[in-house]
Design a protein around this motif. Structure first.
Motif, PDB file in Angstrom:
ATOM      1  N   LEU A   5      56.071 -55.265  13.325  1.00 26.71           N
ATOM      2  CA  LEU A   5      54.948 -55.796  12.562  1.00 26.71           C
ATOM      3  C   LEU A   5      55.339 -55.958  11.103  1.00 26.71           C
ATOM      4  O   LEU A   5      56.149 -55.197  10.575  1.00 26.71           O
ATOM      5  N   ARG A   6      54.740 -56.960  10.469  1.00 26.50           N
ATOM      6  CA  ARG A   6      54.987 -57.163   9.048  1.00 26.50           C
ATOM      7  C   ARG A   6      54.261 -56.084   8.232  1.00 26.50           C
ATOM      8  O   ARG A   6      53.236 -55.549   8.642  1.00 26.50           O
ATOM      9  N   GLN A   7      54.798 -55.808   7.044  1.00 25.29           N
ATOM     10  CA  GLN A   7      54.155 -54.850   6.165  1.00 25.29           C
ATOM     11  C   GLN A   7      52.790 -55.380   5.729  1.00 25.29           C
ATOM     12  O   GLN A   7      52.664 -56.534   5.329  1.00 25.29           O
ATOM     13  N   ASP A   9      50.215 -55.516   7.803  1.00 26.89           N
ATOM     14  CA  ASP A   9      49.465 -55.871   8.999  1.00 26.89           C
ATOM     15  C   ASP A   9      48.491 -54.739   9.332  1.00 26.89           C
ATOM     16  O   ASP A   9      48.855 -53.561   9.280  1.00 26.89           O
ATOM     17  N   SER A  12      49.645 -51.957  11.616  1.00 30.82           N
ATOM     18  CA  SER A  12      50.767 -51.095  11.239  1.00 30.82           C
ATOM     19  C   SER A  12      50.403 -49.619  11.178  1.00 30.82           C
ATOM     20  O   SER A  12      51.120 -48.776  11.732  1.00 30.82           O
ATOM     21  N   PHE A  16      52.022 -46.745  13.565  1.00 25.21           N
ATOM     22  CA  PHE A  16      52.751 -45.626  12.975  1.00 25.21           C
ATOM     23  C   PHE A  16      52.198 -44.292  13.464  1.00 25.21           C
ATOM     24  O   PHE A  16      52.952 -43.352  13.764  1.00 25.21           O
TER      25      PHE A  16
END
Length: 377
Positions: A5-7, A9, A12, A16
């Motif tokens: 995933l892009r930072q 998103d 995210s 995590f």
């Protein structure tokens, strides 16, 4: 799932947390199979081998080279399965009661840095004796630095230096409904926050922090007697003496001998208190906060209730209507006028200010009291 995933998103943080939870289970499994010798507390066996907050992690374990090497192997396996790389070079190894030479050997072989107590984690100094005032100096200094940049702006109605105190500070702290300004008192807010901790302690039975506190401070956790949880009285469970008939809870007593005299009054009082409880047929009992209709503890409500009870003698007894469409300083000016706390010549003279006369300086016909002051201005 393999693209990541892009930072930024919104998924995210969730991803995590899922991975971090899996890492926690990995450490617990390694501890159970004696691959990694972590730390558990007392007879309860509460495991504190890994504590995580955001992307920081604290590992606790028995000091041995084999244990350290097995720990690194666990991290390598975690990297392969999750795709999250652990930067060993930015990690620190802390020791308690171990020779510095042995620590240096392990640190050099692992490729991390040697950390030393005390160090700051989440704003608090770890390794300091927090039951002493000096242990909180770091926190106090940090707050003091933050306050110095904006406290002058926040205290806009204050006079520079030592001016005249027109209204008692404790009256200013009161709610607007009681005639005050509704300023927040940190002391009463702190009492409300401490109450919130006790509320969480009573309701979060399986939380790690609660189990740790119980291990060190006993079942009450330093909050006083919390036994029973509202589910047991007099050494018996409420459901042993209380039964549900057509949705209504009724008492079923088995007295030997039956109560008489003063005991009957106590029994009647107890029945009234029990009658207000919400009982569950499944035997699961929960704490309920009587100060809210929802039964949920609220810091703001509790803090204000404590504040108003403590400052009741300073109540001004006026419910003012504040206008949100005009500047706050105008509202405060009208509030002071309603209390006759404006700097009219009469009020200044009564407070020891040397004046040649209390008459209005332009006409000298009437004294400049609050009524004349408001009419002119």
């Amino acid at each position: 799932m393999e693209r990541g995933l892009r930072q930024g998103d919104p998924l995210s943080p969730l991803l995590f947390l899922l991975v971090a939870e899996a890492f926690q289970m990995t450490i617990l499994e390694a501890y159970g199979k004696r691959v990694y010798n972590g730390v558990s507390l007392g007879s309860s066996g509460t495991n504190v081998s890994l504590l995580q907050y955001a992307d920081d992690a604290l590992f606790f374990g028995e000091w041995s080279r084999l244990n350290a090497y097995n720990f690194i192997r666990i991290l390598k396996c975690f990297e392969k399965t999750s795709g999250l790389k652990v930067n060993i070079a930015k990690s620190h190894l802390y020791d308690v009661g171990v020779s510095r030479l042995d620590v240096k050997v392990v640190v050099s072989s692992l490729g991390c840095d040697h950390g030393s107590l005390l160090f700051i984690y989440l704003g608090l100094p770890l390794g300091s004796k927090m039951n002493r005032v000096i242990g909180w100096n770091e926190v106090v200094n940090h707050v003091r630095v933050r306050l110095s940049s904006w406290k002058a702006k926040a205290l806009s109605i204050g006079d520079p230096g030592h001016g005249i105190a027109w209204v008692k500070w404790k009256s200013i702290l009161l709610d607007k409904e009681l005639g005050g300004l509704g300023a927040c008192c940190l002391h009463f807010k702190n009492l409300g926050l401490l109450g919130k901790w006790k509320w969480h302690f009573l309701n979060e039975g399986n939380a790690l922090w609660r189990m740790v506190i119980r291990e060190f401070y006993g079942p009450g956790g330093g909050f006083g007697d919390t036994s029973g949880g509202g589910s047991a009285i007099g050494g018996v469970w409420i459901t042993d003496r209380w039964h549900c008939l057509d949705g209504i809870w009724c008492g079923k007593w088995a007295w030997r001998p039956p109560p008489r005299g003063r005991s009957l009054d106590k029994l009647a009082s107890l029945a009234i208190r029990i009658g207000n409880l919400t009982l569950f047929l499944d035997g699961v009992y929960k704490w309920s906060w009587a100060g809210e209709a929802s039964g949920i503890f609220n810091v703001k409500t509790v803090s204000k209730k404590i504040e108003n009870l403590s400052l009741n003698n300073f109540a001004l007894g006026k419910n003012l209507c504040w206008n949100s469409f005009i500047p706050r300083k105008v509202n405060i000016c009208m509030w002071r006028a309603s209390l006759d706390r404006l700097h009219s010549r009469v009020n200044l003279f009564m407070r020891g200010v040397g004046l040649s006369s209390t008459s209005y300086p332009f006409c000298e016909l009437v004294v400049e009291d609050i009524d004349h002051w408001c009419n002119i201005n």
